[in-house]
Design an enzyme around this catalytic site. Structure first.
Site, PDB file in Angstrom:
ATOM      1  N   ASN A   1       0.815  -1.215   0.000  1.00  0.00           N
ATOM      2  CA  ASN A   1       0.000   0.000   0.000  1.00  0.00           C
ATOM      3  C   ASN A   1       0.850   1.267   0.000  1.00  0.00           C
ATOM      4  O   ASN A   1       0.388   2.313  -0.461  1.00  0.00           O
ATOM      5  CB  ASN A   1      -0.910  -0.032   1.244  1.00  0.00           C
ATOM      6  CG  ASN A   1      -1.516   1.315   1.550  1.00  0.00           C
ATOM      7  OD1 ASN A   1      -2.448   1.756   0.879  1.00  0.00           O
ATOM      8  ND2 ASN A   1      -0.979   2.004   2.557  1.00  0.00           N
TER       9      ASN A   1
ATOM     10  N   GLY B   1       2.847   4.414  -0.651  1.00  0.00           N
ATOM     11  CA  GLY B   1       3.007   5.172  -1.891  1.00  0.00           C
ATOM     12  C   GLY B   1       3.145   6.661  -1.612  1.00  0.00           C
ATOM     13  O   GLY B   1       2.706   7.148  -0.567  1.00  0.00           O
ATOM     14  N   ILE B   2       3.785   7.339  -2.555  1.00  0.00           N
ATOM     15  CA  ILE B   2       3.984   8.787  -2.431  1.00  0.00           C
ATOM     16  C   ILE B   2       3.603   9.470  -3.741  1.00  0.00           C
ATOM     17  O   ILE B   2       3.505   8.809  -4.782  1.00  0.00           O
ATOM     18  CB  ILE B   2       5.459   9.139  -2.107  1.00  0.00           C
ATOM     19  CG1 ILE B   2       6.416   8.591  -3.196  1.00  0.00           C
ATOM     20  CG2 ILE B   2       5.858   8.582  -0.736  1.00  0.00           C
ATOM     21  CD1 ILE B   2       7.843   9.119  -3.079  1.00  0.00           C
TER      22      ILE B   2
ATOM     23  N   ASP C   1       3.922  15.356  -7.541  1.00  0.00           N
ATOM     24  CA  ASP C   1       3.210  15.820  -8.727  1.00  0.00           C
ATOM     25  C   ASP C   1       3.886  17.050  -9.360  1.00  0.00           C
ATOM     26  O   ASP C   1       4.291  17.980  -8.659  1.00  0.00           O
ATOM     27  CB  ASP C   1       1.768  16.202  -8.366  1.00  0.00           C
ATOM     28  CG  ASP C   1       0.921  15.000  -7.922  1.00  0.00           C
ATOM     29  OD1 ASP C   1       1.407  13.865  -8.013  1.00  0.00           O
ATOM     30  OD2 ASP C   1      -0.228  15.224  -7.499  1.00  0.00           O
TER      31      ASP C   1
ATOM     32  N   TYR D   1     -10.591   8.846  -5.743  1.00  0.00           N
ATOM     33  CA  TYR D   1     -10.130   9.883  -4.806  1.00  0.00           C
ATOM     34  C   TYR D   1     -10.754   9.630  -3.435  1.00  0.00           C
ATOM     35  O   TYR D   1     -11.967   9.648  -3.271  1.00  0.00           O
ATOM     36  CB  TYR D   1     -10.467  11.267  -5.360  1.00  0.00           C
ATOM     37  CG  TYR D   1      -9.493  11.674  -6.455  1.00  0.00           C
ATOM     38  CD1 TYR D   1      -8.434  12.519  -6.180  1.00  0.00           C
ATOM     39  CD2 TYR D   1      -9.602  11.150  -7.746  1.00  0.00           C
ATOM     40  CE1 TYR D   1      -7.501  12.861  -7.166  1.00  0.00           C
ATOM     41  CE2 TYR D   1      -8.689  11.476  -8.737  1.00  0.00           C
ATOM     42  CZ  TYR D   1      -7.642  12.335  -8.438  1.00  0.00           C
ATOM     43  OH  TYR D   1      -6.723  12.661  -9.404  1.00  0.00           O
TER      44      TYR D   1
ATOM     45  N   TYR E   1       3.628   8.983 -11.082  1.00  0.00           N
ATOM     46  CA  TYR E   1       2.701   8.208 -10.231  1.00  0.00           C
ATOM     47  C   TYR E   1       1.838   7.272 -11.084  1.00  0.00           C
ATOM     48  O   TYR E   1       1.659   6.087 -10.763  1.00  0.00           O
ATOM     49  CB  TYR E   1       1.841   9.203  -9.457  1.00  0.00           C
ATOM     50  CG  TYR E   1       0.867   8.627  -8.457  1.00  0.00           C
ATOM     51  CD1 TYR E   1       1.258   8.381  -7.139  1.00  0.00           C
ATOM     52  CD2 TYR E   1      -0.460   8.381  -8.804  1.00  0.00           C
ATOM     53  CE1 TYR E   1       0.348   7.893  -6.204  1.00  0.00           C
ATOM     54  CE2 TYR E   1      -1.370   7.897  -7.881  1.00  0.00           C
ATOM     55  CZ  TYR E   1      -0.957   7.652  -6.572  1.00  0.00           C
ATOM     56  OH  TYR E   1      -1.866   7.177  -5.657  1.00  0.00           O
TER      57      TYR E   1
HETATM   58  N1  CAA Z   1      -6.010  19.268 -16.499  1.00  0.00           N
HETATM   59  C1  CAA Z   1      -5.635  20.203 -17.396  1.00  0.00           C
HETATM   60  N2  CAA Z   1      -4.908  21.277 -17.055  1.00  0.00           N
HETATM   61  C2  CAA Z   1      -4.574  21.408 -15.772  1.00  0.00           C
HETATM   62  C3  CAA Z   1      -4.926  20.469 -14.801  1.00  0.00           C
HETATM   63  C4  CAA Z   1      -5.693  19.367 -15.211  1.00  0.00           C
HETATM   64  N3  CAA Z   1      -6.079  18.426 -14.338  1.00  0.00           N
HETATM   65  N4  CAA Z   1      -4.418  20.864 -13.620  1.00  0.00           N
HETATM   66  C5  CAA Z   1      -3.765  22.011 -13.846  1.00  0.00           C
HETATM   67  N5  CAA Z   1      -3.866  22.350 -15.133  1.00  0.00           N
HETATM   68  C6  CAA Z   1      -3.318  23.524 -15.807  1.00  0.00           C
HETATM   69  C7  CAA Z   1      -3.601  24.783 -15.018  1.00  0.00           C
HETATM   70  O1  CAA Z   1      -4.873  25.295 -15.353  1.00  0.00           O
HETATM   71  C8  CAA Z   1      -2.494  25.682 -15.458  1.00  0.00           C
HETATM   72  O2  CAA Z   1      -2.776  26.165 -16.756  1.00  0.00           O
HETATM   73  P1  CAA Z   1      -2.390  27.668 -17.197  1.00  0.00           P
HETATM   74  O3  CAA Z   1      -0.903  27.726 -17.119  1.00  0.00           O
HETATM   75  O4  CAA Z   1      -2.927  27.789 -18.597  1.00  0.00           O
HETATM   76  O5  CAA Z   1      -3.079  28.543 -16.214  1.00  0.00           O
HETATM   77  C9  CAA Z   1      -1.358  24.711 -15.557  1.00  0.00           C
HETATM   78  O6  CAA Z   1      -1.907  23.443 -15.801  1.00  0.00           O
HETATM   79  C10 CAA Z   1      -0.632  24.614 -14.239  1.00  0.00           C
HETATM   80  O7  CAA Z   1       0.589  24.970 -14.510  1.00  0.00           O
HETATM   81  P2  CAA Z   1       1.516  25.454 -13.348  1.00  0.00           P
HETATM   82  O8  CAA Z   1       2.826  25.723 -13.972  1.00  0.00           O
HETATM   83  O9  CAA Z   1       0.898  26.539 -12.536  1.00  0.00           O
HETATM   84  O10 CAA Z   1       1.570  24.131 -12.454  1.00  0.00           O
HETATM   85  P3  CAA Z   1       2.418  23.907 -11.186  1.00  0.00           P
HETATM   86  O11 CAA Z   1       3.828  23.654 -11.563  1.00  0.00           O
HETATM   87  O12 CAA Z   1       2.158  24.942 -10.163  1.00  0.00           O
HETATM   88  O13 CAA Z   1       1.802  22.517 -10.713  1.00  0.00           O
HETATM   89  C11 CAA Z   1       0.063  21.066  -9.939  1.00  0.00           C
HETATM   90  C12 CAA Z   1       0.534  22.494 -10.105  1.00  0.00           C
HETATM   91  C13 CAA Z   1       1.180  20.197  -9.335  1.00  0.00           C
HETATM   92  C14 CAA Z   1      -0.316  20.491 -11.285  1.00  0.00           C
HETATM   93  C15 CAA Z   1      -1.129  21.158  -8.996  1.00  0.00           C
HETATM   94  O14 CAA Z   1      -2.174  21.797  -9.662  1.00  0.00           O
HETATM   95  C16 CAA Z   1      -1.623  19.801  -8.517  1.00  0.00           C
HETATM   96  O15 CAA Z   1      -1.112  19.269  -7.537  1.00  0.00           O
HETATM   97  N6  CAA Z   1      -2.625  19.245  -9.193  1.00  0.00           N
HETATM   98  C17 CAA Z   1      -3.259  18.016  -8.746  1.00  0.00           C
HETATM   99  C18 CAA Z   1      -2.724  16.816  -9.470  1.00  0.00           C
HETATM  100  C19 CAA Z   1      -3.522  15.642  -9.003  1.00  0.00           C
HETATM  101  O16 CAA Z   1      -4.693  15.491  -9.286  1.00  0.00           O
HETATM  102  N7  CAA Z   1      -2.878  14.759  -8.219  1.00  0.00           N
HETATM  103  C20 CAA Z   1      -3.576  13.645  -7.640  1.00  0.00           C
HETATM  104  C21 CAA Z   1      -3.185  13.559  -6.192  1.00  0.00           C
HETATM  105  S1  CAA Z   1      -4.180  12.423  -5.260  1.00  0.00           S
HETATM  106  C22 CAA Z   1      -3.570  10.936  -5.641  1.00  0.00           C
HETATM  107  O17 CAA Z   1      -2.640  10.771  -6.369  1.00  0.00           O
HETATM  108  C23 CAA Z   1      -4.278   9.764  -5.005  1.00  0.00           C
HETATM  109  C24 CAA Z   1      -4.857   8.885  -6.028  1.00  0.00           C
HETATM  110  O18 CAA Z   1      -4.316   7.825  -6.283  1.00  0.00           O
HETATM  111  C25 CAA Z   1      -6.138   9.239  -6.658  1.00  0.00           C
END
Ligand code: CAA
Length: 240
Positions: free
Chosen positions: A82, A84-85, A88, A179, A147
């Site tokens: 289980n 995991g890290i 992102d 999620y 991931y």
């Molecule tokens: N789809 C499309 N575009 C997206 C997006 C998505 N899901 N998320 C972000 N973007 C876009 C933003 O709108 C932004 O666009 P603009 O530049 O045009 O405004 C761009 O991507 C973000 O660019 P940044 O350079 O600002 O991004 P950042 O370097 O600051 O990174 C991030 C931000 C790491 C992506 C942050 O938004 C994040 O953590 N997102 C969540 C990712 C996610 O869903 N992770 C799942 C974690 S939970 C898990 O993993 C458990 C499991 O098993 C389900």
């Protein structure tokens, strides 16, 4: 029948719920953790479940830790990989270190956890291998090339192990949680999290216990013919 179970990352999040559910089934449970001594001590105090500290990314540490668990609690018949890290980042910003850390922990960590217990399972002609994958291994996810690669890899691991273990009474299955309300999901920026919840037809995050109950069933003697499966638990967010 009650058995000895090992749950990696078993003192927090989904892992903690899994450890508790397996204990509630009467199994003797060992829960591993990587670094948070305080959380592990609190978990043991609350549940009576023994915790062990090692880095799943390190084979020697894993093998030594597993030998200690088996000396303390008996042969491990149920293993839940289980731990995991996440690290992102959009791919153009993802560093080689972010890639490697996630691969080493989430994917190599599964090898390091299952490989040392596999010979004993083969000898005893019983084993349950349960790997906690993710919806994001099925559908991919923005900012999770690392991931998603590991979680897709989990599915290949269980399908292969299932074929190797079937005649030795060992099953290997994966669960793909969607999620779930854990620290990992709560660490996602609030706006992004809200947009994720809006995509879940159930209209809510899952609860860790909803994954744990599924693990308890797969760990039981009743699940023998379920082998090499991927079980999705995601509130109807994604269908394979
Ligand atoms: N789809 C499309 N575009 C997206 C997006 C998505 N899901 N998320 C972000 N973007 C876009 C933003 O709108 C932004 O666009 P603009 O530049 O045009 O405004 C761009 O991507 C973000 O660019 P940044 O350079 O600002 O991004 P950042 O370097 O600051 O990174 C991030 C931000 C790491 C992506 C942050 O938004 C994040 O953590 N997102 C969540 C990712 C996610 O869903 N992770 C799942 C974690 S939970 C898990 O993993 C458990 C499991 O098993 C389900």
């Amino acid at each position: 029948m009650t058995r000895t179970a090992l749950v990696t990352g078993g003192s927090r999040g989904i892992g903690a719920a899994i450890s508790k559910a397996l204990k509630a089934e009467g199994h003797t449970v060992a829960a591993t953790y990587a670094g948070n001594d305080e959380a592990a001590a609190a978990f043991t105090k609350e549940t009576g479940i023994q915790t062990y500290k090692w880095n799943v990314a390190d084979y020697e540490e894993s093998a030594a830790g597993i030998a200690k668990v088996e000396a303390d609690l008996g042969p491990i018949d149920i293993v839940v990989a289980n731990a995991g890290i996440t690290r992102d980042a959009p791919f153009h910003k993802m560093t080689p270190d972010q890639w490697k850390e996630v691969i080493d922990t989430n994917l190599t960590g599964v090898f390091n956890t299952v490989h040392p217990v596999w010979p004993g399972m083969r000898e005893r002609k019983f084993g349950r291998v349960i790997v906690i994958s993710s919806i994001n291994g099925q559908k991919g996810q923005f900012a999770q090339v690392n991931y998603a690669a590991t979680k897709a890899g989990d599915l290949g691991i269980v399908k292969s192990l299932a074929q190797e273990g079937a005649r030795a009474g060992i099953t290997a299955n994966a669960i793909c949680p969607g999620y779930i309300a854990t620290e990992m999901v709560m660490a996602v920026p609030e706006k992004v999290r809200e947009s994720i919840i809006a995509q879940i037809p159930a209209g809510r995050l899952g609860e860790p216990e909803e994954i744990a109950r599924c693990v308890a069933f797969l760990a039981s003697d009743d699940s023998q013919f379920i082998n090499g499966s991927t079980i999705s638990a995601n509130g109807a967010q994604f269908f394979v």
